[in-house]
Every structure is written in C-alpha cells, then in structure tokens.
Design a protein around this motif. Structure first.
Motif, short mmCIF file in Angstrom:
data_model
loop_
_atom_site.label_atom_id
_atom_site.label_comp_id
_atom_site.label_asym_id
_atom_site.label_seq_id
_atom_site.Cartn_x
_atom_site.Cartn_y
_atom_site.Cartn_z
N GLY A 36 0.76 -1.24 0.00
CA GLY A 36 0.00 0.00 0.00
C GLY A 36 0.79 1.28 0.00
N SER A 37 2.01 1.24 -0.47
CA SER A 37 2.83 2.45 -0.48
C SER A 37 2.34 3.43 -1.55
N GLU A 38 2.86 4.64 -1.48
CA GLU A 38 2.51 5.65 -2.48
C GLU A 38 2.92 5.19 -3.87
N THR A 68 -6.66 -3.94 -6.63
CA THR A 68 -5.53 -3.69 -5.76
C THR A 68 -5.72 -2.39 -4.99
N LEU A 69 -6.20 -1.37 -5.66
CA LEU A 69 -6.44 -0.09 -4.99
C LEU A 69 -7.47 -0.25 -3.87
N GLY A 70 -8.45 -1.10 -4.08
CA GLY A 70 -9.44 -1.35 -3.04
C GLY A 70 -8.86 -2.04 -1.82
N LEU A 71 -7.74 -2.70 -1.99
CA LEU A 71 -7.08 -3.40 -0.88
C LEU A 71 -6.11 -2.52 -0.10
N ASN A 106 -4.45 3.21 2.64
CA ASN A 106 -4.44 4.66 2.40
C ASN A 106 -4.58 4.91 0.90
N ASN A 107 -5.82 4.77 0.40
CA ASN A 107 -6.05 4.83 -1.04
C ASN A 107 -6.83 6.06 -1.49
N SER A 108 -6.96 7.05 -0.63
CA SER A 108 -7.80 8.21 -0.96
C SER A 108 -7.32 8.94 -2.22
N ALA A 109 -6.03 8.92 -2.51
CA ALA A 109 -5.52 9.59 -3.71
C ALA A 109 -6.02 8.92 -4.99
N GLU A 118 -15.58 -0.96 -2.32
CA GLU A 118 -15.80 -1.51 -0.98
C GLU A 118 -14.65 -1.14 -0.06
N GLY A 119 -13.45 -1.01 -0.60
CA GLY A 119 -12.27 -0.68 0.20
C GLY A 119 -11.96 0.80 0.28
N PHE A 120 -12.87 1.66 -0.14
CA PHE A 120 -12.64 3.10 -0.15
C PHE A 120 -13.59 3.83 0.79
N ASP A 121 -13.17 5.00 1.21
CA ASP A 121 -14.06 5.91 1.92
C ASP A 121 -14.80 6.71 0.84
#
Length: 179
Positions: A31-33, A57-60, A63-66, A92-95
């Motif tokens: 989950g790094s930048e 992958t982004l959903g997993l 810190n994926n807000s970007a 599902e994995g996002f705010d």
C-alpha cells in the motif's frame, strides 16, 4: 521500486491467473505511495483485465484516498463499460462518504450488475448527507424517471428510490431539529 514490487506489477498485466491475484493481494498489503501511483497508471492500461486488477488492488490499499478520483474517472470511460461492475466492486475498500450522488447515478443509470453493486454500496457505506446531496439525488431521479420506460419494473424501482430519498429527507430533518 524494489524487485518484489516490480515482479508483482508484472503479474498484474496480461492474462490473469492465480499469481495475478496473489500479486494484487501483496501489493495491496504494501500500500505504499508508489504502489498507489502504479495502480492509478494501470487504470489506463489497454488490457481490461489489467485495469480490473489495478482497481482491485487499490481497493485493498489502506491509504487509497488519492486513487478515488482517478477510479471514478475510469468509471466514465467507454472502454470500461464492459468491466464497470468489476471496477465498481473495488469501492468496498474506499471511503466514499462524499460520493453519494456519484453512486446514486450509477444505481439509476447503470447496467443490472452496476446498479446492484451501487445499491449495495449505498445501503452499507457511511455518507455525508447534506441538503445539497439530497437535491442533486432528487434531480437525477427526476431526469431518470422522465427518460425511462414507465413499465412494471419502473414502478417497483420508483417505490425503492422514493423510499430512499424520503429516508434521506427524514435524516436531514432530524438533524435540523436536533440543532
């Protein structure tokens, strides 16, 4: 990029297999930048399976807000029409608390699969509901209901949507009366 990340990225491109899902899980746990940026770039890959794996992958990633805005942009691209439901599952994995109207539009105008996934997100995620959100949702409902065949299926959907909108209105009225 480390060798492990580079190798995992290679597994996400091309034809999918078990290694692809393992690589997605691995990259999601890192989950790094750099992982997020690489997945955002892969949302534009010519291969739809690669775009799906990037969204998954982004959903997993914690810190994926970007990635939320690029993901919503991907939803609007015509080359993603056939995989939109699969891409949408990654939310599902996002705010998505500030995306009620975006999801409501997908619920109304999407294919059966897209509509059902959007409905599930609307039912189970937390949202920041304001009078403006309600007004926009009502506007989209009015547009939809004026431009769709008024059949039995629409009558059922109308009951569901109007209940949803009434619930939002009641929520806002309760908030207002508490203040």
């Amino acid at each position: 990029m480390t060798i492990e990340i580079t190798n995992a990225l290679k597994e996400l491109t091309g034809e999918l297999n078990d290694k692809s899902f393992n690589a997605s899980n691995y990259l999601g746990s890192i989950g790094s930048e750099e992982v997020v940026n690489a997945m955002i770039a892969l949302l534009n890959d010519p291969n739809p399976e690669t775009r799906f794996m990037a969204a998954r992958t982004l959903g997993l990633v914690e810190n994926n807000s970007a990635a939320l805005s690029p993901l919503f942009e991907a939803f609007d691209k015509k080359e993603n029409k056939e995989i939109l439901g699969d891409l949408l599952m990654s939310l599902e994995g996002f705010d998505v608390s500030n995306n009620y109207v975006d999801l409501f539009k997908l619920y109304l105008f999407g294919s059966f699969k897209v509509s059902k996934i959007a409905e599930d997100l609307l039912d189970h995620k937390e949202f920041n509901i304001t009078p403006r959100v309600l007004k926009k949702a009502q506007k989209h409902w009015a547009h939809y209901s004026n431009n769709v065949k008024q059949d039995e299926a629409f009558a059922l959907q109308k009951i569901e949507v109007e209940q949803r909108l009434n619930d939002l209105k009641s929520f806002l009225e309760n908030l207002e009366s508490e203040n």
